[in-house]
Design a protein around this motif. Structure first.
Motif, PDB file in Angstrom:
ATOM      1  N   PHE A 449       0.833  -1.194   0.000  1.00 44.20           N
ATOM      2  CA  PHE A 449       0.000   0.000   0.000  1.00 44.20           C
ATOM      3  C   PHE A 449       0.874   1.253   0.000  1.00 44.20           C
ATOM      4  N   THR A 450       0.301   2.336  -0.445  1.00 46.93           N
ATOM      5  CA  THR A 450       0.897   3.670  -0.350  1.00 46.93           C
ATOM      6  C   THR A 450      -0.218   4.612   0.067  1.00 46.93           C
ATOM      7  N   GLU A 451      -0.076   5.187   1.258  1.00 46.18           N
ATOM      8  CA  GLU A 451      -1.186   5.962   1.809  1.00 46.18           C
ATOM      9  C   GLU A 451      -0.648   7.111   2.671  1.00 46.18           C
ATOM     10  N   ALA A 452      -1.299   8.259   2.586  1.00 45.87           N
ATOM     11  CA  ALA A 452      -1.014   9.374   3.482  1.00 45.87           C
ATOM     12  C   ALA A 452      -1.824   9.160   4.764  1.00 45.87           C
ATOM     13  N   TYR A 453      -1.146   8.883   5.864  1.00 41.54           N
ATOM     14  CA  TYR A 453      -1.852   8.535   7.092  1.00 41.54           C
ATOM     15  C   TYR A 453      -2.785   9.641   7.586  1.00 41.54           C
ATOM     16  N   PRO A 454      -2.377  10.923   7.602  1.00 42.37           N
ATOM     17  CA  PRO A 454      -3.338  11.944   8.043  1.00 42.37           C
ATOM     18  C   PRO A 454      -4.562  12.012   7.141  1.00 42.37           C
ATOM     19  N   ARG A 455      -4.368  11.841   5.841  1.00 44.75           N
ATOM     20  CA  ARG A 455      -5.507  11.876   4.919  1.00 44.75           C
ATOM     21  C   ARG A 455      -6.457  10.715   5.180  1.00 44.75           C
ATOM     22  N   ALA A 456      -5.910   9.544   5.467  1.00 38.29           N
ATOM     23  CA  ALA A 456      -6.762   8.370   5.723  1.00 38.29           C
ATOM     24  C   ALA A 456      -7.620   8.550   6.963  1.00 38.29           C
ATOM     25  N   LEU A 457      -7.179   9.434   7.879  1.00 38.69           N
ATOM     26  CA  LEU A 457      -7.938   9.713   9.093  1.00 38.69           C
ATOM     27  C   LEU A 457      -8.611  11.085   9.037  1.00 38.69           C
ATOM     28  N   GLY A 458      -8.655  11.676   7.847  1.00 34.48           N
ATOM     29  CA  GLY A 458      -9.138  13.039   7.700  1.00 34.48           C
ATOM     30  C   GLY A 458     -10.638  13.184   7.860  1.00 34.48           C
ATOM     31  N   PRO A 459     -11.135  14.420   7.819  1.00 37.85           N
ATOM     32  CA  PRO A 459     -12.573  14.675   7.974  1.00 37.85           C
ATOM     33  C   PRO A 459     -13.406  13.858   6.987  1.00 37.85           C
ATOM     34  N   GLY A 460     -14.372  13.110   7.504  1.00 38.62           N
ATOM     35  CA  GLY A 460     -15.246  12.282   6.689  1.00 38.62           C
ATOM     36  C   GLY A 460     -14.667  10.943   6.292  1.00 38.62           C
ATOM     37  N   ALA A 461     -13.377  10.684   6.610  1.00 32.82           N
ATOM     38  CA  ALA A 461     -12.730   9.442   6.179  1.00 32.82           C
ATOM     39  C   ALA A 461     -12.891   8.307   7.169  1.00 32.82           C
ATOM     40  N   VAL A 462     -13.234   8.613   8.417  1.00 29.46           N
ATOM     41  CA  VAL A 462     -13.380   7.578   9.445  1.00 29.46           C
ATOM     42  C   VAL A 462     -14.863   7.242   9.575  1.00 29.46           C
ATOM     43  N   LEU A 463     -15.204   6.025   9.186  1.00 30.59           N
ATOM     44  CA  LEU A 463     -16.606   5.595   9.196  1.00 30.59           C
ATOM     45  C   LEU A 463     -17.006   4.917  10.490  1.00 30.59           C
ATOM     46  N   GLY A 464     -16.033   4.544  11.308  1.00 31.18           N
ATOM     47  CA  GLY A 464     -16.360   3.890  12.564  1.00 31.18           C
ATOM     48  C   GLY A 464     -15.131   3.718  13.427  1.00 31.18           C
ATOM     49  N   VAL A 465     -15.324   3.842  14.739  1.00 31.24           N
ATOM     50  CA  VAL A 465     -14.262   3.640  15.728  1.00 31.24           C
ATOM     51  C   VAL A 465     -14.743   2.591  16.717  1.00 31.24           C
ATOM     52  N   GLY A 466     -13.899   1.622  16.990  1.00 33.44           N
ATOM     53  CA  GLY A 466     -14.275   0.574  17.930  1.00 33.44           C
ATOM     54  C   GLY A 466     -14.504   1.114  19.329  1.00 33.44           C
ATOM     55  N   ARG A 467     -15.164   0.317  20.143  1.00 31.88           N
ATOM     56  CA  ARG A 467     -15.523   0.734  21.495  1.00 31.88           C
ATOM     57  C   ARG A 467     -14.515   0.280  22.542  1.00 31.88           C
ATOM     58  N   ARG A 468     -13.474  -0.449  22.120  1.00 34.46           N
ATOM     59  CA  ARG A 468     -12.496  -0.931  23.100  1.00 34.46           C
ATOM     60  C   ARG A 468     -11.096  -0.860  22.518  1.00 34.46           C
ATOM     61  N   ALA A 469     -10.221  -0.136  23.199  1.00 35.60           N
ATOM     62  CA  ALA A 469      -8.829  -0.024  22.782  1.00 35.60           C
ATOM     63  C   ALA A 469      -8.039  -1.227  23.292  1.00 35.60           C
ATOM     64  N   VAL A 470      -7.077  -1.652  22.501  1.00 33.19           N
ATOM     65  CA  VAL A 470      -6.259  -2.817  22.837  1.00 33.19           C
ATOM     66  C   VAL A 470      -4.795  -2.400  22.780  1.00 33.19           C
ATOM     67  N   ARG A 471      -4.110  -2.402  23.899  1.00 37.74           N
ATOM     68  CA  ARG A 471      -2.738  -1.913  23.952  1.00 37.74           C
ATOM     69  C   ARG A 471      -1.790  -2.863  23.224  1.00 37.74           C
ATOM     70  N   GLN A 472      -0.989  -2.275  22.339  1.00 34.35           N
ATOM     71  CA  GLN A 472      -0.057  -3.040  21.517  1.00 34.35           C
ATOM     72  C   GLN A 472       1.378  -2.767  21.970  1.00 34.35           C
ATOM     73  N   PRO A 473       2.176  -3.811  22.180  1.00 29.73           N
ATOM     74  CA  PRO A 473       3.558  -3.583  22.623  1.00 29.73           C
ATOM     75  C   PRO A 473       4.443  -3.101  21.485  1.00 29.73           C
ATOM     76  N   ASP A 474       5.425  -2.304  21.829  1.00 35.24           N
ATOM     77  CA  ASP A 474       6.470  -1.908  20.902  1.00 35.24           C
ATOM     78  C   ASP A 474       7.681  -2.792  21.174  1.00 35.24           C
ATOM     79  N   ARG A 475       8.671  -2.748  20.274  1.00 36.67           N
ATOM     80  CA  ARG A 475       9.900  -3.499  20.514  1.00 36.67           C
ATOM     81  C   ARG A 475      10.664  -2.948  21.713  1.00 36.67           C
ATOM     82  N   VAL A 476      10.454  -1.681  22.040  1.00 42.92           N
ATOM     83  CA  VAL A 476      11.164  -1.023  23.129  1.00 42.92           C
ATOM     84  C   VAL A 476      10.313  -1.074  24.384  1.00 42.92           C
ATOM     85  N   ASP A 477      10.897  -1.527  25.474  1.00 44.75           N
ATOM     86  CA  ASP A 477      10.208  -1.577  26.751  1.00 44.75           C
ATOM     87  C   ASP A 477       9.758  -0.174  27.157  1.00 44.75           C
ATOM     88  N   GLY A 478       8.523  -0.057  27.626  1.00 46.01           N
ATOM     89  CA  GLY A 478       7.989   1.229  28.060  1.00 46.01           C
ATOM     90  C   GLY A 478       7.304   2.021  26.963  1.00 46.01           C
TER      91      GLY A 478
END
Length: 499
Positions: A449-478
């Motif tokens: 894919f090739t996508e502009a991340y701010p544009r993908a989340l821009g006004p009118g572009a988000v059709l739905g947001v889930g009701r529960r966030a799920v914390r994702q680990p990074d490779r770096v502790d903390g």
């Protein structure tokens, strides 16, 4: 343990706060009372249990101490680090850092030291996670392996404990401690993979069995993928994929140095995102040290409020450049790359207030199969009975509204093509499914894919947001990212994974 931060070292070693204070005092003695100094001391215990081919093959643990010193002498600034905390080691650190400072060019943009100010203790800390034993991590690995139902399993379970202190020659000090647990596992069939991962403040909140069942369901449902043509598709992104958006937005968009240099897309006060998007860097929502590398108190920072860009992250230097205070994002490398949010939350649909709670515990087992729902049945072609089991209830609610689109598990190998507009290219992985009339009907081969991340989340572009966030680990502790799933109007897929 002593106090809310620091601990007595082995064999009667000094506490972190005592070490930091001694380093600052050494600078005063060797460079005079006009020298400015700040010292950060951290002790870290990291433990990792790795598994591959469905059995544990490595259990490692590391204990370390690190001292970082920054000095400003005669208008020049230098930083140094070391791990020897006896008298000779600390003196050597101070001497070489002072020598480096005298060789550096003048630093007219030096922002000065953090003044004395209160720093509350760490908000979240779990003793049992800090001192978890190998068999506690192994039990979660066993549960994961048992739950994949004979598929090949690999991954890790890790725990970490950090305690630290800060002191500077302006009389400011701070201390804190933190613990964290994370698990990341993959289940593999002959030609498809499924993954499940979680980061939590407590090891007790990691359910290896639920994660294993989730990974296995996705692996089985990803079998026999079909090829689809590239193009713009409506998508539902699972939290693991959304985490990549948050990470890149943090690094390149909400970076105060890049903003000051006009290399960021961020425009303060502008409605750059959909009204459903609220982004908060919220280190104290989870287990984190309550101060940054400069001793500034860390606190929630709303970056985007209901679609409007409100702030970017600053340390003392980048903040001084634009005439604002530090937001508590001092970090190693900030003077060159810039200060970065490291604990970014995309608030779920039910929690668009700072500190709002999700309907289910973040980091818990709620992302596993719903009650009565086991691993997805295997079968040729990845039909509806198989692919329909890949989405957890929160994601499935978003999928149900899609007439025709794609359900995407994860992104990887993402690279920046245009830092300012934040155009990213990358690949999907760990499962993509065609959605027809609200149902995932069959697996699809990976896309580029090739996508502009701010544009993908821009006004009118988000059709739905889930009701529960799920914390994702990074490779770096903390470092972690906490998003819910998202339904987006369009995502630009430019080709298959092979080209």
């Amino acid at each position: 343990m002593t106090g809310s931060g620091g601990r007595e070292g082995r064999d009667g070693d000094m506490t972190e706060l005592e070490i930091a204070g001694q380093v600052v005092e050494l600078v005063r003695r060797l460079a005079g009372p006009d020298a400015q100094a700040e010292a950060v001391v951290s002790r870290t215990d990291l433990a990792l249990t790795r598994f591959a081919n469905s059995f544990i093959h490595q259990n490692v643990a590391e204990s370390s101490v690190a001292v970082r010193l920054r000095v400003h002498v005669e208008g020049r600034t230098a930083a140094g680090g070391g791990s020897l905390v006896d008298t000779d080691g600390l003196r050597a650190l101070v001497e070489r850092t002072l020598t480096a400072a005298r060789l550096c060019p003048p630093d007219p943009a030096w922002p000065g030291l953090t003044p004395p100010s209160p720093v509350p203790p760490s908000a979240v800390f779990d003793e049992s996670t800090a001192h978890a034993e190998p068999d506690e991590r192994a039990a979660r690995v066993r549960a994961f392996v048992d739950a994949v139902g004979g598929l090949e399993a690999a991954g890790y379970c890790r725990t970490s404990y950090r305690s630290g202190a800060f002191a500077n020659s302006a009389g400011h000090s701070a201390q804190g401690r933190t613990a964290e647990a994370a698990m990341d596992g993959i289940a593999r069939t002959g030609g498809s993979d499924g993954v499940a991962r979680r980061c939590a403040d407590r090891l007790a909140d990691l359910d290896g069995g639920a994660l294993g069942a989730r990974a296995a369901a996705k692996a089985r449902a990803a079998a026999d993928p079909v090829e689809l043509p590239p193009g713009r598709y409506e998508v539902v992104l699972e939290p693991a994929a959304v985490a990549d958006l948050l990470q890149n937005l943090a690094w390149y968009g909400f970076n105060g140095k890049r903003y000051a240099e006009r290399q960021s897309f961020a425009e303060l006060g502008a409605a750059q995102f959909d009204p459903s998007v609220t982004l908060v860097d919220d280190p104290l929502h989870g287990s984190a040290l309550p101060y940054d590398l400069e001793g500034t108190h860390r606190h929630p920072l709303t970056l985007v409020d209901a679609g409007t860009t409100m702030a970017v992250a600053h340390d003392r230097r980048s903040g001084a450049e634009v005439g604002v205070a530090s937001t508590g994002h001092g970090m190693v490398g900030a003077s060159t790359f810039g200060p970065i949010p490291h604990n970014l939350r995309l608030l779920p649909a039910a929690a668009h207030t700072v500190g709002g709670d999700s309907p289910a515990p973040v980091g818990g087992a709620a992302d596993g199969p719903a009650p009565g729902e086991g691993a997805a049945p295997s079968g040729p072609g990845g039909g509806a009975s198989t692919a329909g089991a890949v989405a957890d209830p929160d994601t499935a609610a978003l999928v149900a509204g899609v007439k025709r689109g794609l359900l995407v598990s994860d992104f990887w190998y993402t690279r920046v093509l245009d830092p300012k507009s934040l155009v990213i290219t990358g690949l999907t992985r760990n499962g993509v499914w065609l959605v027809e009339d609200g149902v995932p009907t069959r697996a699809v081969r990976d896309f580029r894919f090739t996508e502009a991340y701010p544009r993908a989340l821009g006004p009118g572009a988000v059709l739905g947001v889930g009701r529960r966030a799920v914390r994702q680990p990074d490779r770096v502790d903390g470092v972690w990212w906490e998003p819910p799933p998202l339904r987006l109007a369009a995502w630009n897929f430019t080709g298959g994974a092979s080209g």
